[in-house]
Design an enzyme around this catalytic site. Structure first.
Site, mmCIF file in Angstrom:
data_model
loop_
_atom_site.group_PDB
_atom_site.id
_atom_site.type_symbol
_atom_site.label_atom_id
_atom_site.label_comp_id
_atom_site.label_asym_id
_atom_site.label_seq_id
_atom_site.Cartn_x
_atom_site.Cartn_y
_atom_site.Cartn_z
ATOM 1 N N HIS A 121 0.908 -1.232 -0.061
ATOM 2 C CA HIS A 121 -0.004 -0.024 0.050
ATOM 3 C C HIS A 121 0.660 1.324 0.048
ATOM 4 O O HIS A 121 1.786 1.219 0.720
ATOM 5 C CB HIS A 121 -0.749 -0.026 1.205
ATOM 6 N N ASP B 55 -15.566 2.877 8.062
ATOM 7 C CA ASP B 55 -14.440 3.803 7.495
ATOM 8 C C ASP B 55 -14.887 4.589 6.521
ATOM 9 O O ASP B 55 -14.240 5.967 6.631
ATOM 10 C CB ASP B 55 -13.241 2.923 7.039
ATOM 11 N N ARG C 281 -14.727 12.944 9.145
ATOM 12 C CA ARG C 281 -13.653 13.724 9.141
ATOM 13 C C ARG C 281 -13.316 14.988 8.334
ATOM 14 O O ARG C 281 -12.501 15.805 8.800
ATOM 15 C CB ARG C 281 -12.409 12.626 9.475
ATOM 16 N N SER D 197 -7.716 3.823 9.500
ATOM 17 C CA SER D 197 -8.518 3.770 8.545
ATOM 18 C C SER D 197 -7.756 2.960 7.306
ATOM 19 O O SER D 197 -8.307 2.276 6.594
ATOM 20 C CB SER D 197 -8.620 5.267 7.971
ATOM 21 N N LYS E 236 -8.704 -1.064 5.616
ATOM 22 C CA LYS E 236 -9.018 -1.378 4.225
ATOM 23 C C LYS E 236 -8.008 -2.646 3.746
ATOM 24 O O LYS E 236 -8.428 -3.531 2.964
ATOM 25 C CB LYS E 236 -8.929 -0.264 3.361
HETATM 26 N N1 URA Z 1 -6.180 7.718 3.427
HETATM 27 C C1 URA Z 1 -7.105 6.857 4.135
HETATM 28 O O1 URA Z 1 -7.444 5.803 3.423
HETATM 29 N N2 URA Z 1 -7.606 7.314 5.400
HETATM 30 C C2 URA Z 1 -7.376 8.179 6.077
HETATM 31 O O2 URA Z 1 -7.708 8.521 6.889
HETATM 32 C C3 URA Z 1 -6.090 9.084 5.411
HETATM 33 C C4 URA Z 1 -5.733 8.709 4.315
#
Ligand code: URA
Ligand code: CA
Length: 433
Positions: free
Chosen positions: A82, A161, A168, A183, A187
């Site tokens: 990632h 999320d 947010r 977050s 994923k």
């Molecule tokens: N990328 C994400 O997937 N989540 C965040 O909170 C910030 C950047």
């Protein structure tokens, strides 16, 4: 349990239990906890932080909020990579076939690009016929057979999320290490990774502009992964300027092909060998990074990595003849050189500004609904530390429209030229495990 009591606890710096965190995330996902209470909670976390246990619990609660991808039918350790996002970051296109070519399964779920950052699926679709619309069974079969496949994001992954990130965004609570780390990790875990290699970018074009912040985020994600039984390591790499030379979908496919042939830009090649070695070690294909790197270098020099790329493209309907003849990739009508206005050393190329300039040409989506032009983009001709003579091209715009004024303005703003000698930025700062 009452949400108001949990907000108060967090506000006062008291650690929440796993059950309390589950209560919050479940309630929020089911819309039993309203947005205003969740906003207050996010702000309390922003100021009070979270312990390691709280971070792990939050991550798992978000994983459990929706569908999970089951990759157990794929043989071997599924290592995912990632990147925290960058401009012209062509690494996935190179890494997927490269790592697969030495026997490590790459089961990649990818997205489309939004804004000035590109998406792997868009890039791959620059190859005529290539499709990520495959079923889960086809996906698993392809990875078992060829060691690599890419599928589009589907299903209802980490809805908690998705909701929380949106909230947010409008409550000034994006920039919180525990919230960002959970977050991202939720994923990755929901998409079935056994082990995770994180490429955390730092510099002017990155989310984390300062090295210290990038380190803190990397450490937070590595700890969450390891606490949840996913072997995780992070590499902190430079995004003070775009990676490689190409920004734009077909241009990046061409750059990836050149890199797989061993003829790519040195920064892109180095980052791919570094991240790839980490993936091979986590995947159990080598005992040491040195050993892994030797395997990857051999895969490039022998042509095995390029062969794997062809197999991968053709298995998903792509026209593989582009690999031997890159002129078959979509090309733009106009190639416009952008000349340096003065002589000197390139001292700055602000990556996100160049990214926005490429988006304006049509390489990226301004909104989710925008249609992208696969042929267009920007090719850097000079990078930080290079000397340029006045009138020499700094970069080339690949455009399908003749008027590129808006784009030109942005690229000029992104480049700085200095009289003093400038050294090229460090590419890889640190490894965090
Ligand atoms: N990328 C994400 O997937 N989540 C965040 O909170 C910030 C950047
Ligand atoms: Ca690139």
């Amino acid at each position: 349990m009452r949400m108001v009591d949990l907000i108060e606890k967090k506000r006062d710096g008291v650690e929440l239990s796993k059950d309390e965190i589950n209560f919050i995330i479940e309630g929020y996902t089911k819309e039993e906890i309203p947005e205003y209470q969740m906003s207050a909670f996010a702000m309390a976390v922003f100021f009070q932080n979270m312990s390691d246990d709280e971070r792990a619990a939050l991550t798992m609660a978000m994983v459990e909020s929706g569908d999970k991808i089951d990759l157990t039918a794929i043989e071997g350790v599924k290592v995912d990579k990632h990147s925290t996002g960058g401009v012209g970051d062509t690494t996935t296109l190179v890494l997927a076939p490269l790592v697969a070519s030495v026997g490590i399964p790459v089961a990649k779920m990818s997205g489309r690009g939004l804004g000035h950052t590109g998406g792997t699926i868009d890039k791959l679709e620059a190859v005529t016929g290539f499709s990520v619309e495959i079923t889960s069974e086809q996906f698993v079969d392809l990875v078992n057979k060829n060691k690599v496949a890419v599928v589009g994001q589907s299903g209802n992954l980490t809805p908690a999320d998705k909701k929380l990130y949106g909230l947010r965004d409008v409550t000034a609570t994006v920039n919180s290490i525990p919230l960002i780390a959970s977050s991202i990790m939720s994923k990755k875990i929901a998409s079935g990774a056994d082990a995770i290699v994180l490429d955390v970018k730092t510099g002017a074009g990155a989310f984390m502009k300062e090295l210290r912040q990038a380190e803190e985020l990397a450490k937070a994600m590595v700890d969450i992964g390891n606490n949840l039984g996913r072997n995780t390591i992070a590499v902190i790499s430079d995004m003070s300027q775009p990676l490689g030379f190409a920004i734009g979908n077909a241009l990046e496919v061409k750059e990836a092909i050149n890199t797989l042939k061993g003829e790519g830009p040195s920064d892109l090649m180095e980052l791919c060998l570094n991240l790839g070695s980490q993936m091979v070690v986590l995947g159990g294909g080598a005992k040491t990074l040195t050993e892994a790197r030797e395997q990857l270098e051999e895969a490039i020099s022998s042509g095995k990595a390029l062969e794997t790329f062809k197999t991968f493209l053709s298995a998903q309907g792509g026209d593989v003849s582009v690999v031997d003849d890159v002129s078959k990739l979509p090309t733009a009508k106009y190639k416009i050189d952008v000349q340096a206005k003065q002589s000197g050393y390139v001292s700055e190329i602000i990556a996100d500004k160049v990214g926005v300039a490429a988006m304006i040409l049509g390489a990226g989506r301004a909104t989710k609904e925008s249609v992208i032009d696969l042929a267009v983009g920007i090719e850097l001709r000079k990078k930080i530390g290079d000397y340029v003579n006045q009138g020499e091209p700094l970069l080339t715009l690949h455009s399908n429209q003749e008027n590129v004024d808006e784009c030109l303005k942005r690229v000029y703003e992104s480049y700085k030229i200095s009289d003093e000698e400038v050294s090229a930025p460090t590419l890889i700062y640190k490894e965090i495990r």
